[in-house]
Write an enzyme that holds these catalytic residues in place. Structure first.
Site, mmCIF file in Angstrom:
data_model
loop_
_atom_site.group_PDB
_atom_site.id
_atom_site.type_symbol
_atom_site.label_atom_id
_atom_site.label_comp_id
_atom_site.label_asym_id
_atom_site.label_seq_id
_atom_site.Cartn_x
_atom_site.Cartn_y
_atom_site.Cartn_z
ATOM 1 N N GLU A 176 16.774 8.469 7.912
ATOM 2 C CA GLU A 176 14.868 8.812 8.152
ATOM 3 C C GLU A 176 13.966 8.394 7.799
ATOM 4 O O GLU A 176 12.417 8.056 8.282
ATOM 5 C CB GLU A 176 14.620 10.610 7.951
ATOM 6 N N PHE B 159 21.158 25.742 1.090
ATOM 7 C CA PHE B 159 21.698 24.752 1.099
ATOM 8 C C PHE B 159 20.580 24.099 1.799
ATOM 9 O O PHE B 159 19.882 24.965 3.054
ATOM 10 C CB PHE B 159 22.935 25.227 2.488
ATOM 11 N N GLN B 160 20.775 23.145 0.918
ATOM 12 C CA GLN B 160 19.644 21.049 1.836
ATOM 13 C C GLN B 160 17.989 22.345 2.123
ATOM 14 O O GLN B 160 17.332 22.179 2.529
ATOM 15 C CB GLN B 160 20.248 21.631 3.240
ATOM 16 N N LYS C 246 13.696 27.202 9.908
ATOM 17 C CA LYS C 246 14.622 27.669 11.173
ATOM 18 C C LYS C 246 14.431 28.488 11.327
ATOM 19 O O LYS C 246 13.888 29.200 13.353
ATOM 20 C CB LYS C 246 16.264 27.379 10.364
ATOM 21 N N MET D 161 8.877 -13.001 -4.071
ATOM 22 C CA MET D 161 7.343 -12.827 -4.673
ATOM 23 C C MET D 161 7.818 -12.374 -5.840
ATOM 24 O O MET D 161 7.518 -12.909 -7.474
ATOM 25 C CB MET D 161 7.266 -11.327 -3.795
HETATM 26 C C1 LIG Z 1 2.772 -8.396 -2.456
HETATM 27 C C2 LIG Z 1 1.134 -8.030 -2.019
HETATM 28 C C3 LIG Z 1 0.140 -8.760 -1.739
HETATM 29 C C4 LIG Z 1 -0.826 -8.565 -0.908
HETATM 30 N N1 LIG Z 1 -2.216 -8.671 -1.456
HETATM 31 C C5 LIG Z 1 -3.435 -9.267 -1.426
HETATM 32 C C6 LIG Z 1 -4.784 -9.558 -1.057
HETATM 33 O O1 LIG Z 1 -4.150 -11.051 -1.276
HETATM 34 N N2 LIG Z 1 -5.375 -9.752 0.104
HETATM 35 C C7 LIG Z 1 -5.871 -8.929 0.253
HETATM 36 O O2 LIG Z 1 -6.502 -8.402 1.085
HETATM 37 N N3 LIG Z 1 -4.850 -7.305 0.234
HETATM 38 C C8 LIG Z 1 -3.232 -8.256 -0.125
HETATM 39 N N4 LIG Z 1 -2.086 -6.479 -0.316
HETATM 40 C C9 LIG Z 1 -2.714 -5.267 0.301
HETATM 41 C C10 LIG Z 1 -3.972 -4.554 -0.578
HETATM 42 O O3 LIG Z 1 -2.428 -3.608 -1.591
HETATM 43 C C11 LIG Z 1 -4.091 -3.060 0.057
HETATM 44 O O4 LIG Z 1 -3.335 -2.649 0.637
HETATM 45 C C12 LIG Z 1 -5.118 -4.179 0.872
HETATM 46 O O5 LIG Z 1 -6.541 -5.018 0.362
HETATM 47 C C13 LIG Z 1 -6.185 -2.821 1.286
HETATM 48 O O6 LIG Z 1 -6.823 -3.317 2.269
HETATM 49 P P1 LIG Z 1 -8.079 -2.660 2.577
HETATM 50 O O7 LIG Z 1 -9.166 -2.426 1.820
HETATM 51 O O8 LIG Z 1 -8.760 -3.266 4.348
HETATM 52 O O9 LIG Z 1 -7.686 -0.636 3.043
HETATM 53 P P2 LIG Z 1 -7.396 0.076 3.840
HETATM 54 O O10 LIG Z 1 -5.938 0.783 3.602
HETATM 55 O O11 LIG Z 1 -6.759 -0.440 5.101
HETATM 56 O O12 LIG Z 1 -8.652 1.947 3.949
HETATM 57 C C14 LIG Z 1 -8.897 1.220 5.148
HETATM 58 C C15 LIG Z 1 -10.713 1.534 4.246
HETATM 59 O O13 LIG Z 1 -11.480 1.965 5.505
HETATM 60 C C16 LIG Z 1 -11.492 3.192 5.294
HETATM 61 N N5 LIG Z 1 -11.482 3.753 7.352
HETATM 62 C C17 LIG Z 1 -10.824 4.296 7.823
HETATM 63 N N6 LIG Z 1 -10.941 4.805 8.990
HETATM 64 C C18 LIG Z 1 -12.378 4.434 9.279
HETATM 65 C C19 LIG Z 1 -13.275 4.936 10.455
HETATM 66 N N7 LIG Z 1 -13.019 5.345 11.257
HETATM 67 N N8 LIG Z 1 -14.274 4.484 10.456
HETATM 68 C C20 LIG Z 1 -15.104 3.481 8.693
HETATM 69 N N9 LIG Z 1 -13.882 3.611 7.253
HETATM 70 C C21 LIG Z 1 -12.573 4.364 7.574
HETATM 71 C C22 LIG Z 1 -10.772 4.000 4.512
HETATM 72 O O14 LIG Z 1 -11.737 5.469 4.562
HETATM 73 C C23 LIG Z 1 -10.860 3.203 3.920
HETATM 74 O O15 LIG Z 1 -10.920 3.389 2.893
HETATM 75 C C24 LIG Z 1 -1.143 -7.078 -0.789
HETATM 76 C C25 LIG Z 1 -0.207 -6.088 -0.320
HETATM 77 C C26 LIG Z 1 1.207 -6.817 -0.922
HETATM 78 C C27 LIG Z 1 2.457 -6.136 -0.778
HETATM 79 C C1 LIG Z 2 11.375 -0.775 -2.031
HETATM 80 C C2 LIG Z 2 11.174 -1.996 -2.991
HETATM 81 N N1 LIG Z 2 11.267 -1.569 -3.844
HETATM 82 C C3 LIG Z 2 10.753 -3.364 -4.946
HETATM 83 C C4 LIG Z 2 9.910 -3.878 -4.162
HETATM 84 C C5 LIG Z 2 9.143 -4.789 -5.382
HETATM 85 N N2 LIG Z 2 9.020 -6.695 -4.892
HETATM 86 C C6 LIG Z 2 8.362 -6.981 -4.371
HETATM 87 S S1 LIG Z 2 8.421 -8.136 -3.178
HETATM 88 C C7 LIG Z 2 9.976 -7.684 -3.346
HETATM 89 C C8 LIG Z 2 10.859 -9.321 -3.523
HETATM 90 C C9 LIG Z 2 11.483 -9.553 -1.548
HETATM 91 O O1 LIG Z 2 12.307 -10.179 -0.965
HETATM 92 P P1 LIG Z 2 12.404 -10.675 -0.090
HETATM 93 O O2 LIG Z 2 12.240 -10.313 0.886
HETATM 94 O O3 LIG Z 2 13.681 -11.578 0.089
HETATM 95 O O4 LIG Z 2 11.046 -11.455 0.330
HETATM 96 P P2 LIG Z 2 10.790 -13.090 0.027
HETATM 97 O O5 LIG Z 2 9.781 -12.632 -1.200
HETATM 98 O O6 LIG Z 2 12.200 -13.694 -1.087
HETATM 99 O O7 LIG Z 2 9.697 -13.624 1.007
HETATM 100 C C10 LIG Z 2 10.644 -6.940 -4.135
HETATM 101 C C11 LIG Z 2 12.017 -6.201 -5.134
HETATM 102 C C12 LIG Z 2 9.058 -3.667 -3.567
HETATM 103 N N3 LIG Z 2 7.805 -4.120 -3.315
HETATM 104 N N4 LIG Z 2 9.662 -2.426 -2.568
#
Ligand SMILES: Cc1cc2nc3c(=O)[nH]c(=O)nc-3n(C[C@H](O)[C@H](O)[C@H](O)COP(=O)(O)OP(=O)(O)OC[C@H]3O[C@@H](n4cnc5c(N)ncnc54)[C@H](O)[C@@H]3O)c2cc1C
Ligand SMILES: Cc1ncc(C[n+]2csc(CCOP(=O)(O)OP(=O)(O)O)c2C)c(N)n1
Ligand SMILES: [Mg+2]
Lengths: 572, 164
Positions: A50, A112-113, A162, A479
């Site tokens: 799912e 159940f479930q 259901k 990472m």
């Molecule tokens: C490993 C990892 C590393 C990351 N590193 C970075 C990084 O270096 N830099 C980075 O930028 N992010 C990074 N992120 C992502 C970060 O965590 C956020 O998800 C991201 O920065 C949010 O993007 P955003 O501000 O565009 O917001 P979003 O989550 O895209 O939010 C959208 C915004 O727009 C508004 N909105 C939606 N629809 C409308 C509409 N029709 N009109 C007006 N407003 C609207 C919403 O209200 C909201 O405020 C990383 C994520 C991970 C997993």
């Molecule tokens: C479901 C989940 N569990 C744990 C994490 C924490 N986490 C972020 S990056 C990462 C490692 C990812 O490894 P891989 O897919 O091999 O990518 P790489 O960074 O090596 O490119 C982990 C464990 C996560 N983001 N999501």
């Protein structure tokens, strides 16, 4: 027309224009599955878990702008769906997730479930409903689609006991064409006074910066944003969620900002005097230390959600409204042309930015004997001519994809930014491929992430969804390893992926093509070969440099001007 | 600062848990919360008393407004308003002296004795929180058997109304 609840459900989806439902059957939804069986308009796609089902619906939604629909049974079906729902919630993706529920008379008896799906999902949905009376079913479904897709989009759960879908109880059905909710009226049009004030400040800026996010994509406002940015000639940066809303190959684009953003984008944030934030939510990955965030700037923020405004960073000029509408109003004001940007100031600002840009902060070792992950993404970009849909999982590979694939169109870059859900990439890619069968779809992943939803390789075969899996296999949770290298004195606690499967054989076991690539010289050829196989899913296992890190990097809680650069960069 | 936020919301099952869940999930303070249907049975009115900096209160009102079930809300602390709370308090009243003393206190505070038994009086008292506190302070601590307070409700003065 007299229909049972189950038939109403299916007929409603037809009337609402839903073509695909991603789901998994079980006791509480059997009446619905029986009704699905007896028609052909709504296609059901059987997922293998799912979570994968909700991610697939999510990828479908992100790539089309239409709501994704998932259907799961009660109890474990609903709990498995939660990760997918939370993923969509944090990135504001419109989904309608239908969970079966035990017979209403049994609710609350630990039947159940039985789980309290409404209660469990409450903190990670835009809204949810429990439909105890078949008479309310059609209208509730209508409300669910309406709420999911309007305002700030988000997932909506509809929990259906259901007995509500009982084939023995038939009632009159009519498609509810319209819905009105007195408690829900998102603001679309921006306040004209605020827009005028904003234009004054924007045009009198000396060191302006445009910072845009996922909201521009969600609002389908790429064209309006591009016109706005071109007219002004200002530099623009995108968040991870906003990539592609402005052409990534354009000169005015200075790259992504934030933790792994470019030097030029982050420095320009730090030095700008006017910040124009559009559909971005000042996430901590972006702002770093909020006390040091854009210390010299007057901040304008356009967002449809008032709660996004001044949440983490105080904003000077808020404009609440839909970006598409607000930006076209702003473009009209700019066209009227009373105020013009200060050309001389802009010229010296660009000189400064070009100096930052000349640092070439994304440089990496191109002469390495090992495959560099950045190199694979560059080749992926070339081979797909920059026009593929690219989904990703979470980790270093995600950042490399964001940095090195230049997205010129919105909805092409599909990743879990807010929740950072490993396991998202593959099912999301399958959802994308379902919606865009004639387009190249690549899933950039890591050997750890891919194993979290690998079972969906089976769904890919069943529905002939020939995506290309680009596995950047560094034998590490890269990472995690990177943080341990920087902040835990290289104690690589549990971040090495022991006993990895043979991905080539695994792909073959699922009926697909597997390839292992170990030399830089073979990268391009392998990608070309894979993308030439239009009707096969190809799993490309790239054995990459284990020690590569993502640069630049701003450590958590630091300012934009405090970036770590790559060793190659420091040597240069 | 202490704020009283009045919320008109759809009178639907689950609406209350959405508000309670919001406060716990986002770590907002909640001093008291009262809720009951209004003259329009499809609407409930909730009064929330909370504390926080201006920024936090701003986020609280925005986040509350964002709940789909919330129709309208107002932070009534901003303007002139009336605040009331109901308290029922059961005190020991055994001998004539004690009974007389409790009766006198109740009169001073404009309360009412609403239940009289051989050894107890139950008093009903309304007012703002400070008045109820003062009453508790004024009666002999050892004689208090039970207290129950409704939490504050409030309404703006004069023409200021929260309705749809
Ligand atoms: C490993 C990892 C590393 C990351 N590193 C970075 C990084 O270096 N830099 C980075 O930028 N992010 C990074 N992120 C992502 C970060 O965590 C956020 O998800 C991201 O920065 C949010 O993007 P955003 O501000 O565009 O917001 P979003 O989550 O895209 O939010 C959208 C915004 O727009 C508004 N909105 C939606 N629809 C409308 C509409 N029709 N009109 C007006 N407003 C609207 C919403 O209200 C909201 O405020 C990383 C994520 C991970 C997993
Ligand atoms: C479901 C989940 N569990 C744990 C994490 C924490 N986490 C972020 S990056 C990462 C490692 C990812 O490894 P891989 O897919 O091999 O990518 P790489 O960074 O090596 O490119 C982990 C464990 C996560 N983001 N999501
Ligand atoms: Mg890895």
């Amino acid at each position: 027309m007299k229909l049972s609840g189950a038939e109403i459900f299916v007929q409603f989806l037809k009337d609402e224009g839903v073509k695909h439902v991603f789901g998994y059957p079980g006791g509480a939804v059997l009446h619905i599955y029986d009704a699905l069986f007896q028609q052909e308009d709504v296609k059901h796609i059987l997922v293998r878990h799912e979570q994968g089902g909700v991610h697939a619906a999510d990828g479908y939604a992100r790539s089309t702008g239409k709501p994704g629909v998932a259907l799961v049974t009660s109890g474990p079906g609903a709990t498995n769906a939660i990760t997918g729902i939370a993923t969509a919630y944090l990135d504001s993706i419109p989904l309608v997730v239908i969970t079966g529920q035990v017979v209403s008379a049994f609710i609350g008896s630990d039947a159940f479930q039985e789980v309290d799906s409404v209660g469990i999902s409450r903190p990670c949905v835009k809204h949810n409903f429990l439909v105890k009376d078949v008479k309310d079913l059609a209208m509730t479904l209508k409300k669910a689609f309406y709420v999911a897709t309007t305002g700030r989009p988000g997932p909506v759960v509809v929990d259906i006991p259901k007995d509500t879908t009982d084939p023995g109880i038939k009632i009159d059905y009519e498609y509810p064409k319209e819905v009105r909710m007195r408690s829900y009226n998102p603001t679309v049009k921006g306040h004209p006074g605020q827009i005028k004030r904003a234009i004054d400040i924007i045009t009198s800026a000396k060191r302006p910066m445009i910072y845009t996010g996922g909201g521009v994509v969600l609002s389908n406002a790429g064209d309006e944003l591009t016109a706005f940015t071109k007219t002004l000639g200002y530099p623009i940066t995108n968040t991870l969620m906003g990539l592609g809303a402005y052409p990534g190959t354009d000169r005015q684009f200075v790259g992504m900002l934030g933790m792994h953003g470019t030097y030029e984008a982050n420095m320009a944030m730090h030095e700008c005097d006017v910040l124009i934030a559009i559909g971005a939510r000042f996430d901590d990955r972006v702002t770093g230390d909020t006390k040091q965030f854009c210390p010299k700037a007057t901040i304008i923020h356009i967002d449809i959600d008032p709660a996004s405004i001044s949440k983490t960073v105080r904003v000077d000029i808020p404009i609440v409204g839909d970006i598409k509408t607000v930006m076209s109003d702003m473009n009209k004001e700019l066209k009227a042309g009373k105020q013009k940007p200060d050309a001389r100031a802009l010229d010296s600002w660009w000189k400064q930015i070009e100096m930052w840009r000349s640092k070439d902060c994304l440089r990496y070792d191109r002469n390495s004997a090992l495959i560099k992950p950045q190199f694979v993404i560059e080749k992926l970009y070339e081979v797909t001519k920059g026009d593929a849909f690219v989904t990703s999982d979470v980790g270093q590979h995600q950042m490399f994809a964001a940095q090195f694939y230049k997205f010129d169109k919105p909805r092409r870059w599909i990743n879990s930014g807010g929740l950072g859900t490993m396991g998202f990439g593959l099912p999301a890619a399958l959802g994308v491929k379902m919606a865009h069968p004639d387009h190249d779809v690549a899933c950039v992943t890591g050997e750890a992430s891919i194993q979290m939803c690998i079972q969906e390789l089976s769904m890919a075969l069943q529905y002939n969804l020939p995506v290309k899996v680009v596995n950047l296999n560094n034998r590490y949770m890269g990472m995690v390893r990177q943080w341990q290298e920087f902040f835990y004195d290289r104690r690589y606690s549990q971040s090495y992926m022991e006993t990895l499967p043979d991905f080539v054989k695994l792909a073959e076991a699922y009926g697909h093509v597997g390839m292992r690539i170990e030399k830089p010289a073979d990268v391009e050829g392998a990608l070309k070969e894979a993308f030439a196989m239009k009707d096969r899913l190809v799993f490309l296992d790239f054995i990459t440099d284990q020690t590569e890190n993502v640069y630049p990097m701003i450590a958590a809680g630091k300012g934009h001007h405090e970036m770590h650069m790559s060793p190659e960069r420091e040597l240069a | 600062m202490r704020h009283i936020i009045s919320v008109l919301m759809e009178n639907e099952s689950g609406a209350l848990s959405r508000v309670a869940g919001l406060f716990s999930a986002r770590g907002y303070n909640i001093e008291s919360l009262t809720v009951a249907p209004t003259e329009d049975p499809t609407l409930s009115r909730m009064t929330l008393v909370t504390t926080g900096s201006e920024e936090i209160i701003e986020q609280i009102t925005k986040q509350l407004n964002k709940l789909i079930d919330v129709v309208k809300l107002a932070d009534i602390t901003g303007g002139e308003h009336i605040e009331r709370e109901l308290m029922l308090i059961k005190v020991r009243a055994e001998d004539a002296n004690q009974r007389e003393e409790v009766k006198r206190m109740t009169d001073i505070f404009r309360g009412r004795v609403i239940d009289v038994k051989d050894s107890t009086f139950t008093i009903e008292l309304t007012g703002d929180g400070a008045k109820l506190d003062a009453f508790i302070e004024a009666v002999d601590k050892k004689s208090i058997l039970e207290t129950v307070r409704s939490g504050a409700t409030g309404i703006g003065r004069g023409g200021k109304c929260l309705h749809i």
